[in-house]
Scaffold this active site. Sequence first.
Site, PDB file in Angstrom:
ATOM      1  N   HIS A  77      22.289 -79.720  75.088  1.00 37.12           N
ATOM      2  CA  HIS A  77      21.682 -80.367  73.926  1.00 37.12           C
ATOM      3  C   HIS A  77      22.358 -79.839  72.657  1.00 37.12           C
ATOM      4  O   HIS A  77      22.682 -78.659  72.569  1.00 37.12           O
ATOM      5  CB  HIS A  77      20.181 -80.086  73.892  1.00 37.12           C
ATOM      6  CG  HIS A  77      19.548 -80.579  72.632  1.00 37.12           C
ATOM      7  ND1 HIS A  77      19.706 -81.889  72.202  1.00 37.12           N
ATOM      8  CD2 HIS A  77      18.805 -79.959  71.686  1.00 37.12           C
ATOM      9  CE1 HIS A  77      19.070 -82.031  71.055  1.00 37.12           C
ATOM     10  NE2 HIS A  77      18.521 -80.881  70.718  1.00 37.12           N
ATOM     11  N   ASN A 100      21.772 -83.117  65.230  1.00 39.31           N
ATOM     12  CA  ASN A 100      20.810 -83.082  66.338  1.00 39.31           C
ATOM     13  C   ASN A 100      20.113 -84.447  66.409  1.00 39.31           C
ATOM     14  O   ASN A 100      19.434 -84.841  65.468  1.00 39.31           O
ATOM     15  CB  ASN A 100      19.804 -81.952  66.067  1.00 39.31           C
ATOM     16  CG  ASN A 100      18.753 -81.811  67.154  1.00 39.31           C
ATOM     17  OD1 ASN A 100      18.619 -82.648  68.047  1.00 39.31           O
ATOM     18  ND2 ASN A 100      17.991 -80.736  67.076  1.00 39.31           N
ATOM     19  N   CYS A 102      13.782 -83.215  72.777  1.00 35.71           N
ATOM     20  CA  CYS A 102      15.234 -83.109  73.015  1.00 35.71           C
ATOM     21  C   CYS A 102      15.582 -83.084  74.498  1.00 35.71           C
ATOM     22  O   CYS A 102      16.741 -83.293  74.863  1.00 35.71           O
ATOM     23  CB  CYS A 102      15.789 -81.872  72.330  1.00 35.71           C
ATOM     24  SG  CYS A 102      15.378 -81.835  70.591  1.00 35.71           S
TER      25      CYS A 102
END
Length: 325
Positions: A252, A281, A113
């Site tokens: 994020h 996500n 990520c």
Amino acid sequence: MKSAKIVGLGKYLPPKILTNLDLEKRVDTTDEWITTRTGIKSRHIVENNTPVSVLAKEASLIALKRAGIKPKDLDLIIVATITPDTQFPSTACYLQDYLKAKKACCFDVSAACAGFVYALTCAWQFLKTGFYKNALIVGGEVLTSITDWEDRSTCVLFGDGAGAAVLVPTGKDGILSSYLGADGSEADLLILPGGGSRNPVSARVVEERLNYIKMRGNELFRIAVRIMVEAAKKSLRMAKLTSKSVKLLIPHQANIRIINAVAKRLELEGKTYINIDRYGNMSSASSAIALCEAWEEKKIKKDDIIVLDAFGGGLVWGSCVIKWI
Ligand code: UT7
């Protein structure tokens, strides 16, 4: 040249949308649980095994057009992804071929990520030293290719997409600082155990479902909040700034509760970009798409200080401070 600046942004989301209500029909979950525990309402997913390079191409073409740079003039292509088209060649090579960017050197970055922040930092270094004259970086994922649709604790979280940025050197401002970190001792918290040289593809790997993401969400949650706060503070300190100067925090997008906790601790509530409700996500693509979208929505203006702040499996984390020019 002392730094690098972003001169073009692009994003691509595959058209098919999977809502929480669709997921209710697939696993033992509810829209209410997903919404309250994660903030996610829907996510985009690919169809017919579309590879990540195709998403990367669509995002890149937009970013290059906005930058006014022709693919044939590109020096460097970096793709941040944990779902590459193939283990090798790199996805950056496939992208180079689609774009006919024959002059560009190409490699992938594997930093989950935090991948887009890692890629941005790499490109920045190549440009500020004068080694290259421009760079295309992409955060792209087809996370649904490694999602276990029988595991309700993970399958509700992820989506697919790609975001791209074109960078050139600049004499001042642009990227002001970057802080990257990692802790390999916590690798098991978020991992794709199968398919690499540790557990090559085999009947056992498939039977034990090791070809899918495994996550210990609860433990990650606490670490994510602490580290994202620390990372943003460090990158701001490196830029000789405090959060008071920040116009927009782009964190994020793993969980709305993480985002809100980080924003609160940094005193950046109301100045934090959020799109997890629509996309879930998307690992490395989350920061890339959020940055592009914030710019498209005119939430980023000249001279604004923006902070990218990401955390993910590895563990890895990274934060960049940018003065927009
Ligand atoms: O992107 C890189 C970084 N990623 C992260 O940082 C992710 C961090 N972690 C998280 O975002 C959260 O931990 C999750 C969203 C993954 C999980 O939320 P949670 O509040 O930590 O839930 P939990 O895992 O503690 O589970 C609570 C309960 C459990 O039931 P019991 O044992 O209390 O009866 C789970 O079985 O919720 C249950 N549960 C679900 N229920 C309905 C787990 N998944 C689901 C589901 N639907 N999809």
